[in-house]
Design a protein around this motif. Sequence first.
Motif, short mmCIF file in Angstrom:
data_model
loop_
_atom_site.label_atom_id
_atom_site.label_comp_id
_atom_site.label_asym_id
_atom_site.label_seq_id
_atom_site.Cartn_x
_atom_site.Cartn_y
_atom_site.Cartn_z
N LYS A 33 -17.65 20.77 -59.08
CA LYS A 33 -18.27 20.60 -57.77
C LYS A 33 -18.19 19.15 -57.31
O LYS A 33 -18.12 18.24 -58.12
N PRO A 34 -18.23 18.95 -55.98
CA PRO A 34 -18.22 17.57 -55.49
C PRO A 34 -19.50 16.87 -55.90
O PRO A 34 -20.58 17.47 -55.95
N GLY A 35 -19.35 15.60 -56.23
CA GLY A 35 -20.52 14.82 -56.64
C GLY A 35 -21.06 14.00 -55.50
O GLY A 35 -20.69 14.16 -54.33
N LYS A 36 -21.97 13.09 -55.85
CA LYS A 36 -22.63 12.27 -54.85
C LYS A 36 -21.65 11.33 -54.14
O LYS A 36 -21.79 11.06 -52.97
N HIS A 37 -20.65 10.85 -54.89
CA HIS A 37 -19.72 9.88 -54.33
C HIS A 37 -18.27 10.33 -54.34
O HIS A 37 -17.36 9.53 -54.27
N GLY A 38 -18.01 11.61 -54.44
CA GLY A 38 -16.61 12.01 -54.50
C GLY A 38 -16.38 13.45 -54.11
O GLY A 38 -17.31 14.20 -53.85
N SER A 39 -15.14 13.81 -54.09
CA SER A 39 -14.77 15.17 -53.70
C SER A 39 -14.65 16.06 -54.94
O SER A 39 -14.69 15.58 -56.07
N ALA A 40 -14.49 17.34 -54.70
CA ALA A 40 -14.32 18.29 -55.80
C ALA A 40 -13.01 17.99 -56.52
O ALA A 40 -12.01 17.62 -55.92
N LYS A 41 -13.03 18.16 -57.83
CA LYS A 41 -11.85 17.90 -58.65
C LYS A 41 -11.39 19.20 -59.30
O LYS A 41 -12.18 20.09 -59.59
N ALA A 42 -10.09 19.29 -59.53
CA ALA A 42 -9.52 20.46 -60.21
C ALA A 42 -8.79 19.98 -61.46
O ALA A 42 -8.12 18.95 -61.45
N ARG A 43 -8.95 20.74 -62.53
CA ARG A 43 -8.22 20.46 -63.78
C ARG A 43 -7.23 21.60 -63.97
O ARG A 43 -7.60 22.77 -63.98
N VAL A 44 -5.95 21.24 -64.12
CA VAL A 44 -4.88 22.22 -64.25
C VAL A 44 -4.19 22.00 -65.60
O VAL A 44 -3.77 20.89 -65.91
N GLU A 45 -4.12 23.07 -66.39
CA GLU A 45 -3.41 23.03 -67.66
C GLU A 45 -2.20 23.94 -67.57
O GLU A 45 -2.30 25.05 -67.05
N GLY A 46 -1.06 23.47 -68.05
CA GLY A 46 0.15 24.26 -67.98
C GLY A 46 1.02 24.09 -69.19
O GLY A 46 0.80 23.20 -70.02
N ARG A 47 2.01 24.94 -69.29
CA ARG A 47 2.99 24.87 -70.38
C ARG A 47 4.37 24.82 -69.75
O ARG A 47 4.67 25.58 -68.83
#
Length: 126
Positions: A33-47
């Motif tokens: 989720k977006p925090g107080k000072h930033g935007s939402a982040k996504a973590r992508v794992e791949g092979r």
Amino acid sequence: MAKEQTEVRDLQEGNYVMIDDAPCVINAYSTAKPGKHGSAKARVEGRGVFDDKKRNFTQPVDAKVWVPIIERKQGQVVSVQNGDMQLMDLETYETITMRVPDGVDPSPDDEIEYLEYEGQRKVVRS
């Protein structure tokens, strides 16, 4: 180069994405989720599609990433010799030499499905 740009939020598991300049298939995708000072982040794992290495990245969901356009093609085995096979593309009739992957025992006249991206090829089904 056969790739296009898209936003991280549009990625899904099972899709392709470029990670460290290598085409990868996404194994896991999660967002924070977006925090107080930033935007939402996504973590992508791949092979890696062609080298089978595990890679990942974390970026804002509105960041742009490259998505490779990997072609799925059909071919027919022409000959098999010394761990190599000659494959004829069933669409262009081009002849290609590939290494025989482990666990695949091709014989002449077999039809094989393979992936191709910028000169790299990988057998996916025989």
